[in-house]
Design a protein around this motif. Sequence first.
Motif, PDB file in Angstrom:
ATOM      1  N   GLU A 121      23.757  46.406  36.552  1.00  0.00           N
ATOM      2  CA  GLU A 121      24.305  45.203  35.918  1.00  0.00           C
ATOM      3  C   GLU A 121      25.461  45.541  34.994  1.00  0.00           C
ATOM      4  OE1 GLU A 121      21.958  42.175  33.978  1.00  0.00           O
ATOM      5  OE2 GLU A 121      20.334  42.538  35.414  1.00  0.00           O
ATOM      6  N   THR A 122      25.274  46.608  34.218  1.00  0.00           N
ATOM      7  CA  THR A 122      26.340  47.027  33.301  1.00  0.00           C
ATOM      8  C   THR A 122      27.577  47.398  34.095  1.00  0.00           C
ATOM      9  OG1 THR A 122      24.647  47.865  31.817  1.00  0.00           O
ATOM     10  CG2 THR A 122      26.900  48.622  31.430  1.00  0.00           C
ATOM     11  N   GLN A 123      27.355  48.117  35.203  1.00  0.00           N
ATOM     12  CA  GLN A 123      28.482  48.552  36.020  1.00  0.00           C
ATOM     13  C   GLN A 123      29.244  47.352  36.606  1.00  0.00           C
ATOM     14  OE1 GLN A 123      27.346  51.322  39.122  1.00  0.00           O
ATOM     15  NE2 GLN A 123      28.899  52.785  38.404  1.00  0.00           N
ATOM     16  N   ALA A 124      28.466  46.338  37.011  1.00  0.00           N
ATOM     17  CA  ALA A 124      29.110  45.139  37.560  1.00  0.00           C
ATOM     18  C   ALA A 124      29.929  44.437  36.482  1.00  0.00           C
ATOM     19  CB  ALA A 124      28.052  44.197  38.126  1.00  0.00           C
ATOM     20  N   ALA A 125      29.361  44.402  35.259  1.00  0.00           N
ATOM     21  CA  ALA A 125      30.086  43.769  34.150  1.00  0.00           C
ATOM     22  C   ALA A 125      31.354  44.551  33.832  1.00  0.00           C
ATOM     23  CB  ALA A 125      29.185  43.679  32.918  1.00  0.00           C
ATOM     24  N   ASP A 126      31.229  45.881  33.851  1.00  0.00           N
ATOM     25  CA  ASP A 126      32.413  46.710  33.586  1.00  0.00           C
ATOM     26  C   ASP A 126      33.497  46.448  34.621  1.00  0.00           C
ATOM     27  OD1 ASP A 126      31.330  47.830  31.344  1.00  0.00           O
ATOM     28  OD2 ASP A 126      30.735  49.717  32.290  1.00  0.00           O
ATOM     29  N   ARG A 127      33.069  46.322  35.880  1.00  0.00           N
ATOM     30  CA  ARG A 127      34.034  46.069  36.939  1.00  0.00           C
ATOM     31  C   ARG A 127      34.752  44.736  36.692  1.00  0.00           C
ATOM     32  NH1 ARG A 127      33.650  48.752  41.979  1.00  0.00           N
ATOM     33  NH2 ARG A 127      31.474  49.253  41.587  1.00  0.00           N
ATOM     34  N   ARG A 128      33.955  43.733  36.304  1.00  0.00           N
ATOM     35  CA  ARG A 128      34.562  42.429  36.016  1.00  0.00           C
ATOM     36  C   ARG A 128      35.555  42.540  34.843  1.00  0.00           C
ATOM     37  NH1 ARG A 128      29.310  40.591  36.940  1.00  0.00           N
ATOM     38  NH2 ARG A 128      28.858  40.461  34.701  1.00  0.00           N
ATOM     39  N   TRP A 129      35.165  43.315  33.810  1.00  0.00           N
ATOM     40  CA  TRP A 129      36.075  43.472  32.665  1.00  0.00           C
ATOM     41  C   TRP A 129      37.396  44.098  33.118  1.00  0.00           C
ATOM     42  CZ3 TRP A 129      38.838  47.138  30.006  1.00  0.00           C
ATOM     43  CH2 TRP A 129      39.298  46.771  28.733  1.00  0.00           C
ATOM     44  N   LEU A 130      37.267  45.184  33.919  1.00  0.00           N
ATOM     45  CA  LEU A 130      38.466  45.911  34.353  1.00  0.00           C
ATOM     46  C   LEU A 130      39.362  45.045  35.239  1.00  0.00           C
ATOM     47  CD1 LEU A 130      36.777  49.343  35.168  1.00  0.00           C
ATOM     48  CD2 LEU A 130      38.553  48.983  33.425  1.00  0.00           C
ATOM     49  N   ASP A 131      38.737  44.115  35.969  1.00  0.00           N
ATOM     50  CA  ASP A 131      39.512  43.299  36.911  1.00  0.00           C
ATOM     51  C   ASP A 131      40.328  42.211  36.220  1.00  0.00           C
ATOM     52  OD1 ASP A 131      38.790  44.705  39.095  1.00  0.00           O
ATOM     53  OD2 ASP A 131      37.177  43.362  39.744  1.00  0.00           O
ATOM     54  N   GLN A 132      39.961  41.889  34.991  1.00  0.00           N
ATOM     55  CA  GLN A 132      40.673  40.800  34.332  1.00  0.00           C
ATOM     56  C   GLN A 132      42.081  41.235  33.937  1.00  0.00           C
ATOM     57  OE1 GLN A 132      38.472  38.768  31.170  1.00  0.00           O
ATOM     58  NE2 GLN A 132      36.585  39.308  32.261  1.00  0.00           N
ATOM     59  N   PRO A 133      43.039  40.312  34.077  1.00  0.00           N
ATOM     60  CA  PRO A 133      44.421  40.669  33.713  1.00  0.00           C
ATOM     61  C   PRO A 133      44.511  40.997  32.211  1.00  0.00           C
ATOM     62  CG  PRO A 133      44.205  38.303  34.151  1.00  0.00           C
ATOM     63  CD  PRO A 133      42.918  38.936  34.573  1.00  0.00           C
ATOM     64  N   GLY A 134      45.349  41.967  31.891  1.00  0.00           N
ATOM     65  CA  GLY A 134      45.534  42.340  30.481  1.00  0.00           C
ATOM     66  C   GLY A 134      44.463  43.266  29.958  1.00  0.00           C
ATOM     67  N   HIS A 135      43.533  43.707  30.808  1.00  0.00           N
ATOM     68  CA  HIS A 135      42.510  44.663  30.366  1.00  0.00           C
ATOM     69  C   HIS A 135      42.868  46.059  30.864  1.00  0.00           C
ATOM     70  CE1 HIS A 135      38.971  41.691  29.468  1.00  0.00           C
ATOM     71  NE2 HIS A 135      40.065  41.459  28.757  1.00  0.00           N
ATOM     72  N   HIS A 136      42.790  47.023  29.979  1.00  0.00           N
ATOM     73  CA  HIS A 136      43.212  48.382  30.325  1.00  0.00           C
ATOM     74  C   HIS A 136      42.277  49.392  29.696  1.00  0.00           C
ATOM     75  CE1 HIS A 136      47.095  46.655  31.532  1.00  0.00           C
ATOM     76  NE2 HIS A 136      46.895  45.859  30.502  1.00  0.00           N
TER      77      HIS A 136
END
Lengths: 396, 396
Positions: free
Chosen positions: A65-80
């Motif tokens: 679940e954490t990994q999926a959330a991290d993936r979603r965070w990374l996919d958002q524009p402006g996130h680095h």
Amino acid sequence: MSADTLPADEALAWLALLRAPGLGAGAIRTLVARHGSARAAVARARREPSIPSAARDAVCSPDRETQAADRRWLDQPGHHLIPFAGDEFPALLRDIPSPPAALFIAGDPTHLWSPQVAIVGSRNATAGGLANARAFARAFAQSGNVVTSGLAEGIDGAAHAAALDAGGTTIAVLGTGTDVVYPRQHGELAARIRAAGALVSEFPPGTAGKPEHFPRRNRIIAGLSLGTLVIEAGLNSGSLITARLAAEQGREVFALPGSIHSPLARGCHKLIRDGAMLVETADEVLDQLRGIGARLADHLRGRLGGQPAIAGHEGPAPATAKRDPEYARLLTALDHAPVSLDELADRSRLPIAALSSMLLVLELEGVVAAASGGRYVLARPGENPGSPASPGHGGA
Amino acid sequence: MSADTLPADEALAWLALLRAPGLGAGAIRTLVARHGSARAAVARARREPSIPSAARDAVCSPDRETQAADRRWLDQPGHHLIPFAGDEFPALLRDIPSPPAALFIAGDPTHLWSPQVAIVGSRNATAGGLANARAFARAFAQSGNVVTSGLAEGIDGAAHAAALDAGGTTIAVLGTGTDVVYPRQHGELAARIRAAGALVSEFPPGTAGKPEHFPRRNRIIAGLSLGTLVIEAGLNSGSLITARLAAEQGREVFALPGSIHSPLARGCHKLIRDGAMLVETADEVLDQLRGIGARLADHLRGRLGGQPAIAGHEGPAPATAKRDPEYARLLTALDHAPVSLDELADRSRLPIAALSSMLLVLELEGVVAAASGGRYVLARPGENPGSPASPGHGGA
């Protein structure tokens, strides 16, 4: 982001390391350096004796679940996610005694390469203190400096808001994940900073604020900045930690004096007695930072493989462009109209990652100024870019 | 006056020299030293090539009316003329680069041998500044220090009055003759100071205030004092001159910080940037003065012919009494009840003039304290007078 973005699987490997319990920033930096990448370090974690067993389990069997959330965070524009070893990592922050292993950014990471001044102070500031924070932040922003602070109530929030109101840029360093706003009433301010500056954290997305996070956050505020200005602070204020760390990092510390009867002047007075510069105006800070900028440019240039600084040389750095062919190429690519980083890379045939540090050196020397939209411009029309006497180190 | 008073004809000869136009303090000191007395210098003035002709005429043919007035001044009780070379001349003031040739005193001159702290500041002080001046003066007076200032309006007057109100002693150094009160509204205050402290001037009786007198007055304020505290001062304040002179004389300079928006804090902030100690409380000043007192005692003891200071010795001075038989005799003569100077001279068989400087050394070391009526007492009942760790350097 104008610079290269980390591949998704490398970013997720970084997140696995950063989330592993008991694995410190130094250990992570060492591991990744030894294995060549976070992916390789994770892949070989099972056989890596330096990783404590709890951390090893977490790295090898990450929570889905954490990994999926991290993936979603990374996919958002402006996130680095910017790892320590990457060229995008801010050069001044790399120089501190215990730099973070990586930074999470929500916003435009190119602001982290611009000259920054930290403004910090009490959460329970007086009306006069808040007015001073706003006035200094406005002046710093108008002179082309990024105002960096900690998004706390009081002085921090006033400084961020005033920099934005002046059309400038501001960076908030958080003791939480960039997606967790603390204090809650600064939600709108955080959104404005994210849109026109950057939210920065060494803590992975979703991390809640803990008391021990804030001194760590403070070292990043100090480490990103040429100098730290303390506006109002009690004797037990966290701002004194930020100031001490700034001094330990060789940066300038500035403090505003106040009435001997004001408890919130005590911390500033202590700093002044300990060697901080007493300042009354923003110009005094900016004058002083020009000297620091020149010294840091000299130091960075040496570290970046340019001609090394002359031993014992204390005056303004001799112009880099006259001595280094790569800097000369970059200067030819620059213009009196703002140019984007991608365009500079095309024109100069220099890698974007190298450009970021070179541009900071030139900004510190006052030759180049940051313009809006992550673009760069020669500091003054008609100015000789090779002149070491360039008076400014930035310009909006 | 407990110490020997100058014979009338020697005092009048001093006045003739001090009133001679164009004859400076340094020239007068040299003349008197060369001829052995002011009388001898005046008697041989006609053949003295170093005296400018206008001064020579004035010395050889003094104005009768002025001379009669001088005689009347000298005859009044509590009026004293103390020449530079006399043992009664304050030891700390003798140490400055250009000491006065003589001092005129109205009041009790023994106070000039006590540890003094100068409090100076703006004539147009704020209500807060005046309150601070009063609070610091009260604390200094209550800890047994004499408060020295310049009788000006504002900070000076507040400091004098508060020291007196606290039952302490205060010295006013004037830019006029001791019989000319300036500013006029301080007439009553001057009378109180004369009764319970001393009015001091290097200008002969009847001298009116001139702008050039006040910087000269300021060097005496600084020179009499272990340290100078500036409470409020604009950037062009005369208090900055006093502070600069104090620093040049090797004394400590203290300054109170204030709001960056207060013009009367600017001078203090400038002093702090230039190396003055930022202070918030009277205790900080008193703590610092203990160290200075120990150093000055060490220095004075060396100059007075005691065992010389150990080269490079920076800590508290080893107890004088253990090393010097004359100091041992003086300590035996002292008591835990106050003893007058005359009684001390009788008991110790030491000349009164030598006693004054020796008592200052012991006061600076914290062994002896001044008591009311020009008497002296061992600093604390039951205290080992030889202990170098004596915490105070005075006590009312």
